[in-house]
Write an enzyme that holds these catalytic residues in place. Structure first.
Site, PDB file in Angstrom:
ATOM      1  CB  CYS A 188      -0.926   0.009   1.209  1.00 20.93           C
ATOM      2  SG  CYS A 188      -0.071   0.174   2.806  1.00 20.93           S
ATOM      3  CG  HIS A 246      -4.312   0.572   4.177  1.00 20.14           C
ATOM      4  ND1 HIS A 246      -3.593  -0.307   3.393  1.00 20.14           N
ATOM      5  CD2 HIS A 246      -5.335   1.000   3.400  1.00 20.14           C
ATOM      6  CE1 HIS A 246      -4.182  -0.413   2.206  1.00 20.14           C
ATOM      7  NE2 HIS A 246      -5.227   0.382   2.187  1.00 20.14           N
ATOM      8  CG  ASN A 291      -8.225   0.805  -0.050  1.00 19.09           C
ATOM      9  OD1 ASN A 291      -7.050   0.921   0.245  1.00 19.09           O
ATOM     10  ND2 ASN A 291      -9.001  -0.101   0.519  1.00 19.09           N
TER      11      ASN A 291
END
Length: 365
Positions: free
Chosen positions: A167, A312, A332
Protein backbone atom coordinates in the site's frame (compact mmCIF):
# COMPACT_ATOMS: atom_id res chain seq x y z
CA UNK A 1 -67.52 -39.64 29.24
CA UNK A 2 -64.86 -41.12 26.98
CA UNK A 3 -66.19 -38.99 24.09
CA UNK A 4 -65.73 -35.81 26.19
CA UNK A 5 -62.16 -36.80 27.12
CA UNK A 6 -61.44 -37.57 23.49
CA UNK A 7 -62.84 -34.18 22.42
CA UNK A 8 -60.72 -32.40 25.04
CA UNK A 9 -57.61 -34.23 23.87
CA UNK A 10 -58.32 -33.24 20.25
CA UNK A 11 -58.73 -29.59 21.29
CA UNK A 12 -55.47 -29.71 23.22
CA UNK A 13 -53.60 -31.20 20.27
CA UNK A 14 -55.09 -28.65 17.83
CA UNK A 15 -54.22 -25.80 20.19
CA UNK A 16 -50.66 -27.03 20.56
CA UNK A 17 -50.34 -27.26 16.80
CA UNK A 18 -51.43 -23.64 16.41
CA UNK A 19 -49.06 -22.56 19.17
CA UNK A 20 -46.20 -24.28 17.39
CA UNK A 21 -46.86 -22.71 13.98
CA UNK A 22 -45.09 -19.39 14.68
CA UNK A 23 -41.98 -21.27 15.73
CA UNK A 24 -42.04 -23.42 12.62
CA UNK A 25 -42.42 -20.32 10.43
CA UNK A 26 -39.32 -18.68 11.88
CA UNK A 27 -36.36 -18.99 9.46
CA UNK A 28 -33.52 -21.16 10.59
CA UNK A 29 -30.61 -18.73 11.03
CA UNK A 30 -28.01 -21.40 10.38
CA UNK A 31 -29.67 -22.41 7.11
CA UNK A 32 -29.97 -18.77 6.03
CA UNK A 33 -26.32 -18.15 6.91
CA UNK A 34 -25.27 -21.21 4.92
CA UNK A 35 -27.22 -20.01 1.87
CA UNK A 36 -25.45 -16.66 2.09
CA UNK A 37 -22.12 -18.40 2.53
CA UNK A 38 -22.62 -20.61 -0.53
CA UNK A 39 -23.51 -17.54 -2.59
CA UNK A 40 -20.45 -15.78 -1.18
CA UNK A 41 -18.19 -18.70 -2.17
CA UNK A 42 -19.47 -18.67 -5.75
CA UNK A 43 -19.36 -14.88 -6.08
CA UNK A 44 -15.75 -14.57 -4.97
CA UNK A 45 -14.49 -17.89 -6.31
CA UNK A 46 -13.29 -19.20 -2.96
CA UNK A 47 -11.08 -22.29 -3.41
CA UNK A 48 -12.34 -24.36 -0.48
CA UNK A 49 -15.82 -25.12 -1.78
CA UNK A 50 -15.21 -28.90 -1.83
CA UNK A 51 -12.83 -29.05 1.13
CA UNK A 52 -15.16 -30.12 3.93
CA UNK A 53 -12.91 -29.19 6.84
CA UNK A 54 -11.87 -25.78 5.46
CA UNK A 55 -15.44 -25.07 4.32
CA UNK A 56 -16.81 -25.60 7.82
CA UNK A 57 -14.01 -23.56 9.42
CA UNK A 58 -14.65 -20.62 7.08
CA UNK A 59 -18.40 -20.93 7.54
CA UNK A 60 -18.07 -20.41 11.29
CA UNK A 61 -15.94 -17.31 10.68
CA UNK A 62 -18.53 -16.13 8.16
CA UNK A 63 -21.32 -16.50 10.72
CA UNK A 64 -19.29 -14.44 13.17
CA UNK A 65 -18.85 -11.80 10.45
CA UNK A 66 -22.62 -11.60 9.98
CA UNK A 67 -22.99 -10.75 13.67
CA UNK A 68 -20.27 -8.09 13.43
CA UNK A 69 -21.94 -6.56 10.38
CA UNK A 70 -25.26 -6.34 12.23
CA UNK A 71 -23.51 -4.57 15.12
CA UNK A 72 -21.77 -2.10 12.81
CA UNK A 73 -25.00 -1.21 11.03
CA UNK A 74 -26.90 -0.79 14.31
CA UNK A 75 -25.21 2.60 14.77
CA UNK A 76 -26.34 4.06 11.44
CA UNK A 77 -27.86 7.46 12.20
CA UNK A 78 -28.43 8.79 8.67
CA UNK A 79 -28.89 7.40 5.19
CA UNK A 80 -25.46 8.77 4.25
CA UNK A 81 -23.75 6.96 7.12
CA UNK A 82 -21.45 4.07 6.16
CA UNK A 83 -23.14 0.77 5.52
CA UNK A 84 -21.41 -2.55 6.14
CA UNK A 85 -22.06 -5.96 4.65
CA UNK A 86 -20.60 -9.11 3.15
CA UNK A 87 -17.35 -8.41 1.30
CA UNK A 88 -14.67 -10.69 -0.12
CA UNK A 89 -13.04 -10.62 3.32
CA UNK A 90 -16.03 -11.93 5.28
CA UNK A 91 -14.43 -15.37 5.72
CA UNK A 92 -11.33 -13.96 7.44
CA UNK A 93 -10.73 -13.49 11.14
CA UNK A 94 -9.69 -10.03 12.33
CA UNK A 95 -6.10 -11.22 12.64
CA UNK A 96 -6.09 -12.79 9.17
CA UNK A 97 -7.49 -9.62 7.64
CA UNK A 98 -4.85 -7.57 9.43
CA UNK A 99 -2.07 -9.83 8.19
CA UNK A 100 -3.41 -10.06 4.63
CA UNK A 101 -4.29 -6.42 3.94
CA UNK A 102 -2.84 -4.23 6.68
CA UNK A 103 0.52 -5.55 7.80
CA UNK A 104 2.46 -3.73 5.08
CA UNK A 105 2.89 -0.22 6.49
CA UNK A 106 6.20 -0.30 8.34
CA UNK A 107 6.68 3.04 10.06
CA UNK A 108 10.02 4.64 10.72
CA UNK A 109 10.80 5.69 14.26
CA UNK A 110 12.58 8.77 12.98
CA UNK A 111 9.92 9.90 10.54
CA UNK A 112 7.11 9.15 12.98
CA UNK A 113 8.14 12.30 14.83
CA UNK A 114 6.39 14.23 12.03
CA UNK A 115 9.49 16.02 10.80
CA UNK A 116 9.00 17.78 7.47
CA UNK A 117 11.84 16.63 5.28
CA UNK A 118 11.51 19.48 2.81
CA UNK A 119 9.11 22.37 3.16
CA UNK A 120 8.06 25.38 1.14
CA UNK A 121 7.62 28.77 2.80
CA UNK A 122 3.84 28.22 2.82
CA UNK A 123 4.30 24.90 4.59
CA UNK A 124 6.61 26.48 7.15
CA UNK A 125 3.96 29.04 8.03
CA UNK A 126 0.96 26.74 8.02
CA UNK A 127 1.84 23.30 9.32
CA UNK A 128 1.70 22.88 13.06
CA UNK A 129 3.07 19.75 14.69
CA UNK A 130 0.60 19.27 17.50
CA UNK A 131 -1.78 16.73 18.95
CA UNK A 132 -3.59 19.23 21.15
CA UNK A 133 -7.17 19.01 22.33
CA UNK A 134 -9.54 18.56 19.39
CA UNK A 135 -10.73 21.91 18.02
CA UNK A 136 -13.69 22.64 15.78
CA UNK A 137 -12.85 22.47 12.08
CA UNK A 138 -12.47 25.90 10.51
CA UNK A 139 -13.16 25.83 6.78
CA UNK A 140 -10.93 28.29 4.90
CA UNK A 141 -12.78 31.04 3.07
CA UNK A 142 -13.21 30.84 -0.70
CA UNK A 143 -12.58 27.11 -0.62
CA UNK A 144 -14.52 25.08 -3.21
CA UNK A 145 -17.35 23.13 -1.60
CA UNK A 146 -16.64 20.03 -3.66
CA UNK A 147 -13.33 18.78 -5.02
CA UNK A 148 -13.05 15.53 -6.98
CA UNK A 149 -9.86 15.25 -9.01
CA UNK A 150 -11.35 12.36 -10.99
CA UNK A 151 -13.44 14.94 -12.83
CA UNK A 152 -10.24 16.52 -14.16
CA UNK A 153 -9.00 13.17 -15.49
CA UNK A 154 -5.91 13.19 -13.25
CA UNK A 155 -6.65 10.17 -11.01
CA UNK A 156 -5.25 6.80 -12.09
CA UNK A 157 -7.61 3.78 -12.11
CA UNK A 158 -8.11 1.86 -8.86
CA UNK A 159 -5.61 -0.97 -8.56
CA UNK A 160 -5.49 -4.13 -6.50
CA UNK A 161 -2.40 -4.85 -4.47
CA UNK A 162 -3.62 -8.42 -4.01
CA UNK A 163 -1.50 -10.37 -1.55
CA UNK A 164 1.42 -7.96 -2.03
CA UNK A 165 1.89 -5.78 1.05
CA UNK A 166 2.65 -2.59 -0.86
CA UNK A 167 0.00 0.00 0.00
CA UNK A 168 2.96 2.32 0.76
CA UNK A 169 4.03 2.10 -2.90
CA UNK A 170 0.58 2.23 -4.55
CA UNK A 171 -0.51 5.32 -2.62
CA UNK A 172 2.67 7.30 -3.33
CA UNK A 173 3.06 6.28 -7.00
CA UNK A 174 -0.57 7.02 -7.87
CA UNK A 175 -0.35 10.40 -6.10
CA UNK A 176 2.81 11.26 -8.05
CA UNK A 177 0.94 10.29 -11.24
CA UNK A 178 -1.87 12.68 -10.29
CA UNK A 179 0.44 15.59 -9.46
CA UNK A 180 2.34 14.99 -12.71
CA UNK A 181 -0.91 15.20 -14.72
CA UNK A 182 -1.96 18.39 -12.90
CA UNK A 183 1.39 20.09 -13.52
CA UNK A 184 1.42 19.02 -17.16
CA UNK A 185 -2.26 19.94 -17.59
CA UNK A 186 -3.05 16.61 -19.19
CA UNK A 187 -4.85 13.39 -18.38
CA UNK A 188 -3.18 11.00 -15.97
CA UNK A 189 -0.67 8.44 -17.18
CA UNK A 190 -0.30 5.29 -15.09
CA UNK A 191 3.16 4.96 -13.57
CA UNK A 192 5.12 1.79 -12.89
CA UNK A 193 4.41 0.85 -9.29
CA UNK A 194 6.32 -2.43 -9.69
CA UNK A 195 9.46 -0.36 -10.18
CA UNK A 196 9.09 1.02 -6.67
CA UNK A 197 8.00 -2.27 -5.08
CA UNK A 198 11.00 -4.14 -6.52
CA UNK A 199 13.66 -1.48 -6.18
CA UNK A 200 12.97 1.05 -3.41
CA UNK A 201 15.57 1.03 -0.66
CA UNK A 202 15.72 3.02 2.58
CA UNK A 203 14.19 0.23 4.70
CA UNK A 204 11.40 -0.58 2.26
CA UNK A 205 10.87 -4.29 1.70
CA UNK A 206 8.75 -4.74 -1.42
CA UNK A 207 5.69 -6.90 -0.86
CA UNK A 208 6.77 -7.43 2.75
CA UNK A 209 6.01 -3.82 3.63
CA UNK A 210 7.41 -0.32 3.51
CA UNK A 211 6.89 3.27 4.56
CA UNK A 212 5.46 6.16 2.53
CA UNK A 213 7.76 8.77 4.06
CA UNK A 214 10.89 6.67 3.62
CA UNK A 215 9.89 6.03 0.00
CA UNK A 216 9.51 9.77 -0.67
CA UNK A 217 12.84 10.42 1.03
CA UNK A 218 14.48 7.77 -1.15
CA UNK A 219 12.92 9.05 -4.39
CA UNK A 220 13.97 12.62 -3.67
CA UNK A 221 17.48 11.99 -2.40
CA UNK A 222 18.28 9.74 -5.37
CA UNK A 223 16.55 11.98 -7.96
CA UNK A 224 14.71 8.92 -9.28
CA UNK A 225 12.33 9.22 -12.21
CA UNK A 226 9.32 6.90 -12.37
CA UNK A 227 8.61 5.38 -15.76
CA UNK A 228 5.13 4.91 -17.21
CA UNK A 229 3.27 1.63 -16.84
CA UNK A 230 3.50 1.19 -20.59
CA UNK A 231 7.30 1.34 -20.42
CA UNK A 232 7.44 -0.60 -17.18
CA UNK A 233 10.59 -2.71 -16.83
CA UNK A 234 11.76 -3.06 -13.27
CA UNK A 235 14.97 -5.05 -13.34
CA UNK A 236 17.71 -5.95 -15.79
CA UNK A 237 19.13 -9.47 -15.61
CA UNK A 238 22.90 -9.59 -15.37
CA UNK A 239 25.39 -12.40 -14.93
CA UNK A 240 25.92 -11.48 -11.28
CA UNK A 241 22.25 -10.87 -10.47
CA UNK A 242 19.82 -8.10 -11.29
CA UNK A 243 19.92 -4.32 -11.24
CA UNK A 244 16.97 -1.96 -10.94
CA UNK A 245 16.08 0.15 -13.94
CA UNK A 246 15.52 3.54 -12.37
CA UNK A 247 16.37 6.47 -14.61
CA UNK A 248 17.74 9.77 -13.37
CA UNK A 249 15.37 12.66 -13.95
CA UNK A 250 16.22 15.17 -16.65
CA UNK A 251 15.59 18.90 -16.48
CA UNK A 252 11.97 19.75 -17.27
CA UNK A 253 10.51 16.36 -16.34
CA UNK A 254 7.76 16.26 -13.72
CA UNK A 255 8.19 12.71 -12.50
CA UNK A 256 10.69 13.30 -9.73
CA UNK A 257 10.09 14.41 -6.15
CA UNK A 258 11.33 17.92 -5.29
CA UNK A 259 9.89 18.26 -1.78
CA UNK A 260 7.30 16.61 0.39
CA UNK A 261 5.83 16.64 3.88
CA UNK A 262 5.46 13.91 6.44
CA UNK A 263 3.33 15.78 8.93
CA UNK A 264 0.67 15.48 11.59
CA UNK A 265 -2.31 17.67 10.69
CA UNK A 266 -4.48 16.61 13.62
CA UNK A 267 -6.58 19.67 14.55
CA UNK A 268 -5.49 21.24 11.23
CA UNK A 269 -7.62 19.35 8.75
CA UNK A 270 -8.40 22.72 7.16
CA UNK A 271 -4.89 22.50 5.68
CA UNK A 272 -5.69 19.13 4.15
CA UNK A 273 -8.74 20.66 2.49
CA UNK A 274 -6.73 23.63 1.26
CA UNK A 275 -4.03 21.46 -0.32
CA UNK A 276 -6.59 19.11 -1.83
CA UNK A 277 -8.33 22.08 -3.45
CA UNK A 278 -5.29 24.04 -4.60
CA UNK A 279 -2.53 21.49 -5.05
CA UNK A 280 -3.97 18.05 -5.78
CA UNK A 281 -4.30 14.57 -4.19
CA UNK A 282 -2.33 13.78 -1.03
CA UNK A 283 -1.09 10.64 0.75
CA UNK A 284 -2.29 9.60 4.21
CA UNK A 285 -1.59 6.77 6.60
CA UNK A 286 -4.80 5.37 8.13
CA UNK A 287 -6.23 2.72 10.40
CA UNK A 288 -8.27 0.52 8.05
CA UNK A 289 -9.08 -2.42 10.33
CA UNK A 290 -12.81 -1.57 10.32
CA UNK A 291 -12.94 -1.48 6.51
CA UNK A 292 -13.22 -5.27 6.30
CA UNK A 293 -17.00 -5.06 5.76
CA UNK A 294 -17.30 -1.56 4.24
CA UNK A 295 -19.72 -1.27 1.31
CA UNK A 296 -20.22 2.48 0.95
CA UNK A 297 -21.42 5.66 2.63
CA UNK A 298 -19.54 7.99 4.96
CA UNK A 299 -17.56 6.46 7.83
CA UNK A 300 -18.49 8.21 11.10
CA UNK A 301 -17.90 5.51 13.70
CA UNK A 302 -15.90 2.34 14.37
CA UNK A 303 -12.61 3.81 13.08
CA UNK A 304 -10.00 4.51 15.75
CA UNK A 305 -7.86 7.57 15.03
CA UNK A 306 -4.91 6.89 17.32
CA UNK A 307 -1.45 7.14 15.80
CA UNK A 308 -0.44 3.75 17.18
CA UNK A 309 -3.12 2.00 15.09
CA UNK A 310 -1.99 3.26 11.66
CA UNK A 311 -1.69 0.23 9.38
CA UNK A 312 -2.46 1.28 5.79
CA UNK A 313 -1.70 4.02 3.24
CA UNK A 314 -4.11 5.63 0.77
CA UNK A 315 -4.45 8.49 -1.69
CA UNK A 316 -6.99 11.21 -0.82
CA UNK A 317 -8.37 12.59 -4.09
CA UNK A 318 -10.94 15.13 -2.92
CA UNK A 319 -13.67 16.09 -0.47
CA UNK A 320 -17.32 17.13 -0.29
CA UNK A 321 -18.47 19.89 2.09
CA UNK A 322 -22.01 19.98 0.66
CA UNK A 323 -22.90 16.48 1.78
CA UNK A 324 -25.07 16.00 4.86
CA UNK A 325 -21.93 14.47 6.34
CA UNK A 326 -18.85 16.31 4.94
CA UNK A 327 -16.30 13.73 3.84
CA UNK A 328 -12.90 13.03 2.30
CA UNK A 329 -12.90 10.98 -0.89
CA UNK A 330 -10.27 8.28 -0.45
CA UNK A 331 -8.83 5.98 -3.11
CA UNK A 332 -7.85 2.53 -1.87
CA UNK A 333 -5.70 -0.20 -3.46
CA UNK A 334 -7.91 -3.26 -2.89
CA UNK A 335 -9.44 -3.28 -6.37
CA UNK A 336 -12.68 -1.79 -7.76
CA UNK A 337 -14.87 -4.43 -6.11
CA UNK A 338 -14.04 -3.04 -2.68
CA UNK A 339 -16.27 -0.37 -1.10
CA UNK A 340 -17.69 2.22 -3.49
CA UNK A 341 -15.94 1.02 -6.67
CA UNK A 342 -12.64 1.06 -4.82
CA UNK A 343 -13.22 4.30 -2.92
CA UNK A 344 -14.08 5.16 0.70
CA UNK A 345 -15.72 8.22 2.21
CA UNK A 346 -14.48 9.37 5.64
CA UNK A 347 -16.04 12.15 7.66
CA UNK A 348 -14.02 15.37 7.80
CA UNK A 349 -12.92 17.06 11.02
CA UNK A 350 -12.63 14.20 13.52
CA UNK A 351 -9.37 12.50 12.50
CA UNK A 352 -11.43 9.38 11.84
CA UNK A 353 -9.32 6.34 10.95
CA UNK A 354 -6.30 8.49 11.88
CA UNK A 355 -6.51 10.20 8.50
CA UNK A 356 -4.75 13.38 9.69
CA UNK A 357 -2.01 11.71 11.75
CA UNK A 358 0.56 11.29 8.99
CA UNK A 359 -0.04 13.27 5.82
CA UNK A 360 2.27 13.66 2.81
CA UNK A 361 1.93 16.51 0.31
CA UNK A 362 4.16 16.00 -2.71
CA UNK A 363 5.77 18.57 -5.01
CA UNK A 364 7.44 17.54 -8.27
CA UNK A 365 9.92 19.06 -10.68
Amino acid sequence: MSEVIEMIMILIIVTLCFLMIPFNLQPNTVIEARKKFDTFIRLYGKPYRYNVREYEHRFQIFRSSLNKIATLNAHRAENDTAIYGITQYADLTDQEFLQLKLADLKQSQTLDKFIIESKSSEMKDDIIFSRAKRAALKIPENLPKVVDWREKGVVAPVKSQGACGACWAFSVVDTIASITAIKRQQNVTDLCVEQVINCAGNDNFGCDGGDTCRLLEWLRSNNHKLTTQKECRTVLSLENGTTCLFGKALKGEFMTVEKYTCASLVDREDLMLRYLANHGPIVAAVNAISWQYYLGGVIQYHCDGSFEELNHAVEIIGYNLESNIPYYLVKNSWGPRFGDHGFIKIQIGKNLCGIANRVSIIDLI
